[in-house]
Scaffold this motif. Structure first.
Motif, PDB file in Angstrom:
ATOM      1  N   LYS A 153       0.889  -1.251   0.100  1.00 48.52           N
ATOM      2  CA  LYS A 153       0.188   0.006   0.011  1.00 48.52           C
ATOM      3  C   LYS A 153       0.867   1.236   0.081  1.00 48.52           C
ATOM      4  O   LYS A 153       0.305   2.475  -0.093  1.00 48.52           O
ATOM      5  N   SER A 154       2.151   0.988  -0.001  1.00 50.53           N
ATOM      6  CA  SER A 154       2.956   2.232   0.031  1.00 50.53           C
ATOM      7  C   SER A 154       3.493   2.783  -1.239  1.00 50.53           C
ATOM      8  O   SER A 154       3.937   2.133  -2.173  1.00 50.53           O
ATOM      9  N   PRO A 155       3.217   4.044  -1.500  1.00 51.67           N
ATOM     10  CA  PRO A 155       3.563   4.735  -2.742  1.00 51.67           C
ATOM     11  C   PRO A 155       5.093   4.631  -2.844  1.00 51.67           C
ATOM     12  O   PRO A 155       5.574   4.435  -4.018  1.00 51.67           O
ATOM     13  N   ALA A 156       5.841   4.638  -1.833  1.00 55.18           N
ATOM     14  CA  ALA A 156       7.387   4.391  -1.814  1.00 55.18           C
ATOM     15  C   ALA A 156       7.739   3.070  -2.424  1.00 55.18           C
ATOM     16  O   ALA A 156       8.700   3.062  -3.319  1.00 55.18           O
ATOM     17  N   SER A 157       7.075   2.214  -2.123  1.00 56.28           N
ATOM     18  CA  SER A 157       7.225   0.893  -2.832  1.00 56.28           C
ATOM     19  C   SER A 157       7.203   0.786  -4.306  1.00 56.28           C
ATOM     20  O   SER A 157       7.922   0.011  -4.968  1.00 56.28           O
ATOM     21  N   ALA A 158       5.859   1.364  -4.555  1.00 54.31           N
ATOM     22  CA  ALA A 158       5.704   1.329  -5.987  1.00 54.31           C
ATOM     23  C   ALA A 158       6.585   2.240  -6.763  1.00 54.31           C
ATOM     24  O   ALA A 158       6.931   1.935  -8.122  1.00 54.31           O
ATOM     25  N   ASP A 159       7.289   3.247  -6.134  1.00 59.47           N
ATOM     26  CA  ASP A 159       8.143   4.383  -6.965  1.00 59.47           C
ATOM     27  C   ASP A 159       9.364   3.418  -6.933  1.00 59.47           C
ATOM     28  O   ASP A 159      10.228   3.635  -8.003  1.00 59.47           O
ATOM     29  N   VAL A 160       9.948   2.674  -5.975  1.00 59.76           N
ATOM     30  CA  VAL A 160      11.043   1.888  -6.038  1.00 59.76           C
ATOM     31  C   VAL A 160      11.114   0.947  -7.214  1.00 59.76           C
ATOM     32  O   VAL A 160      11.880   0.870  -8.133  1.00 59.76           O
ATOM     33  N   GLN A 161       9.682   0.139  -7.388  1.00 57.54           N
ATOM     34  CA  GLN A 161       9.765  -0.683  -8.553  1.00 57.54           C
ATOM     35  C   GLN A 161       9.906   0.062  -9.935  1.00 57.54           C
ATOM     36  O   GLN A 161      10.278  -0.771 -10.595  1.00 57.54           O
ATOM     37  N   LYS A 162       9.205   1.173  -9.933  1.00 60.05           N
ATOM     38  CA  LYS A 162       9.134   1.962 -11.154  1.00 60.05           C
ATOM     39  C   LYS A 162      10.548   2.477 -11.483  1.00 60.05           C
ATOM     40  O   LYS A 162      10.911   2.443 -12.718  1.00 60.05           O
ATOM     41  N   GLN A 163      11.138   2.820 -10.387  1.00 55.76           N
ATOM     42  CA  GLN A 163      12.548   3.237 -10.810  1.00 55.76           C
ATOM     43  C   GLN A 163      13.516   2.333 -11.325  1.00 55.76           C
ATOM     44  O   GLN A 163      14.359   2.376 -12.038  1.00 55.76           O
ATOM     45  N   ILE A 164      13.531   0.916 -10.606  1.00 49.99           N
ATOM     46  CA  ILE A 164      14.136  -0.147 -11.081  1.00 49.99           C
ATOM     47  C   ILE A 164      13.850  -0.574 -12.538  1.00 49.99           C
ATOM     48  O   ILE A 164      14.729  -0.833 -13.276  1.00 49.99           O
ATOM     49  N   GLU A 165      12.598  -0.600 -12.885  1.00 48.77           N
ATOM     50  CA  GLU A 165      11.940  -0.859 -14.132  1.00 48.77           C
ATOM     51  C   GLU A 165      12.410   0.202 -15.402  1.00 48.77           C
ATOM     52  O   GLU A 165      12.831  -0.205 -16.376  1.00 48.77           O
ATOM     53  N   GLU A 166      12.720   1.421 -14.630  1.00 56.47           N
ATOM     54  CA  GLU A 166      13.134   2.375 -15.751  1.00 56.47           C
ATOM     55  C   GLU A 166      14.742   2.650 -15.824  1.00 56.47           C
ATOM     56  O   GLU A 166      15.226   3.421 -16.753  1.00 56.47           O
ATOM     57  N   THR A 167      15.288   2.025 -15.123  1.00 60.99           N
ATOM     58  CA  THR A 167      16.775   2.159 -14.865  1.00 60.99           C
ATOM     59  C   THR A 167      17.433   1.213 -16.201  1.00 60.99           C
ATOM     60  O   THR A 167      17.089  -0.025 -16.155  1.00 60.99           O
ATOM     61  N   PRO A 168      18.347   1.751 -16.819  1.00 66.33           N
ATOM     62  CA  PRO A 168      18.948   0.987 -18.025  1.00 66.33           C
ATOM     63  C   PRO A 168      19.978  -0.047 -17.605  1.00 66.33           C
ATOM     64  O   PRO A 168      20.978   0.005 -17.737  1.00 66.33           O
TER      65      PRO A 168
END
Length: 521
Positions: free
Chosen positions: A267-282
């Motif tokens: 439920k944490s926005p921070a958790s979703a942000d971490v996943q998104k950052q990893i996915e967008e990292t080359p």
């Protein structure tokens, strides 16, 4: 038969002949019904390695002095999401450096009787088990020393919520018996109940089927033969007391699994942000190691990018004054920001802040002003000072040296109102220095000594002349402020610390390296 996958490893299409063996008995050897749990085993074995940090991990088996040893990556499947390995038997030089470092801290010295020629596993076991009623019933010589090898690997497989653990074992029957004694101390619910044995390793997994499948899949394609794994560890070079590896896809899946398992995290926005950052990292994959270098611990990370990466020049942070206490150096910042501005802007706006709002509020022109300030090389220096003696900003020995256009910096300082608050711009037309303290700004412009010649800096910062960025913190310079509210026992364990340094650089084949060191006197 097997099928070659694009990522360089084999996947089983049908089980090899060994898969028809009895469950838990992939190779010939005594078989025993498995017990329950692995948390106590991890406590009893992983603490020996991870908690004590007494290892030379070498998944690719590249050690010249022990070429016959086989790492845990040889018995774990190639499809793992993430992997870590420790080795309980360090090389003589690493063992000596580690023991000497640890013995500088009274807290460790009083709890663990470490010696350079002693049995490290036994000393750590005694230290760990002395406060455990359950573990006191485990006899180290008979139940652990009699079978425990040098290496242990932990891996996470796709779709699994629990790890697969591979423990090097010199005697299968004794290993199974010792493992179950440790498991008897496990009172938790998340148990690894499956045990199997292969190529000198006891493999533990959630269920017996999981343990058997891990070994079958490893025989079809082992992690040590996976192309990315091999390349990453070759780039990493000498492994130290702990080795880690993971692919981008693995990190993404692990982060998703963690969020699903943890109700709060999901439920944490921070958790979703971490996943998104990893996915967008080359990122393709990365390997890391913790080792000892010149008597101090060093963490080295090598990451492979999926896009071309390059940098022009290195930071001249070593040219800052020799008595600099805190230093930051960033080379090629303007060029890197220009290439990555779209991503930076997106990251800012994903947090709910519009770049236009920042420009309006701070009277900045983005990204142009940031590019000006970063220039070809930006170096910040903080001198040694007593925090209690600071009466105002002018008492702070802080200055920033830049390789950029002085006139543009002056415009930014004036436009943003920082000049009216005492910020001054001095130095040459293409080498301005910004600061509030005139005396320190002058020292940064014309230092009487250089940071690159300082012993603490040289010990803490790896290859500063090759680095694109450097962060350095001399703990000694602020030791009084750090320890003034500590108890005597806390102070004596902080007193030996000297400095922390982090440096990063870009290497061939689109690899970036990050090295961190912690030094002690």
């Amino acid at each position: 038969m097997t099928e070659q996958r694009p990522d360089g490893y084999l996947s089983p299409q049908s089980p090899p002949e060994s898969a028809t063996a009895a469950p838990g008995q992939i190779e010939q050897g005594p078989q025993k019904k498995t017990g329950t749990g692995v948390k106590a085993a991890i406590a009893g074995l992983a603490v020996l390695a991870l908690g004590g940090g007494l290892a030379i991990a070498d998944p690719l088996d590249m050690r010249k002095d022990n070429a016959s040893a086989k790492g845990a990556a040889a018995v774990l499947p190639a499809d793992v999401l993430g992997f870590s390995e420790v080795n309980f038997n360090p090389e003589l030089s690493q063992k000596a450096e580690m023991v000497r470092f640890a013995m500088k801290f009274p807290g460790l010295k009083s709890k663990i009787n470490l010696t350079e020629d002693g049995d490290l596993k036994q000393e750590l076991w005694q230290s760990m088990s002395k406060d455990s009623t359950c573990l006191k019933g485990v006899n180290y010589d008979a139940d652990i020393k009699s079978w425990l090898g040098d290496r242990m690997g932990v891996a996470v497989r796709p779709g699994a919520k629990t790890p697969v653990i591979a423990i090097e074992a010199t005697d299968e029957a004794k290993a199974r018996a010792g493992y179950e004694k440790l498991n008897a101390c496990d009172k938790g619910n998340d148990k690894l109940m499956g045990l199997a044995y292969s190529d000198g390793y006891l493999v533990a997994a959630k269920t017996q089927a999981d343990a058997d499948k891990a070994i079958v899949d490893a025989k079809a394609g082992a992690l040590k033969d996976r192309a990315e794994f091999k390349e990453d560890f070759e780039k990493l070079g000498t492994q130290g007391i702990l080795s880690l590896w993971g692919s981008k896809e693995g990190l993404v899946e692990i982060s998703k699994q963690s969020s699903v398992d943890d109700e709060l995290a999901s439920k944490s926005p921070a958790s979703a942000d971490v996943q998104k950052q990893i996915e967008e990292t080359p990122l393709r994959s990365a390997a890391a190691t913790l080792r000892f270098s010149d008597g101090n611990p060093e963490f080295l990370l090598m990451a492979k990018s999926t896009k071309d990466i390059s940098a022009e020049g290195t930071t001249a942070v070593g040219n800052l004054p020799g008595d600099t206490a805190v230093a930051i150096g960033i080379a090629d910042g303007a060029n890197q920001l220009d290439k990555n501005w779209d991503q930076v802007k997106k990251s800012i706006e994903d947090q709910g802040t519009q770049v236009s709002d920042i420009e309006s509020r701070l009277k900045l022109k983005l990204p142009d002003d940031l590019k000006t300030l970063l220039g070809k090389d930006l170096r910040m220096s903080v001198g040694k000072f007593d925090p209690d003696a600071v009466q105002g900003p002018a008492d702070l020995p802080i200055a920033i040296a830049m390789d950029t256009e002085k006139a543009k910096v002056e415009d930014i300082v004036t436009r943003t109102g920082l000049g009216a608050q005492g910020l001054q711009v001095s130095g040459e037309d293409t080498a301005p220095v910004v600061g509030i303290s005139t005396d320190w700004a002058n020292q940064v412009s014309q230092p009487s000594s250089k940071l690159s010649d300082d012993a603490a800096f040289k010990a803490a910062v790896a290859s500063p002349d090759k680095a694109q960025s450097v962060v350095y913190f001399n703990l000694d310079a602020f030791k009084d402020a750090i320890t003034k509210n500590m108890s005597s026992s806390e102070m004596e364990n902080v007193e030996p610390l000297q400095a922390v340094g982090v440096s990063s650089r870009i290497e061939a084949d689109n690899y970036s390296a990050v090295q961190m060191r912690v030094t002690a006197k």
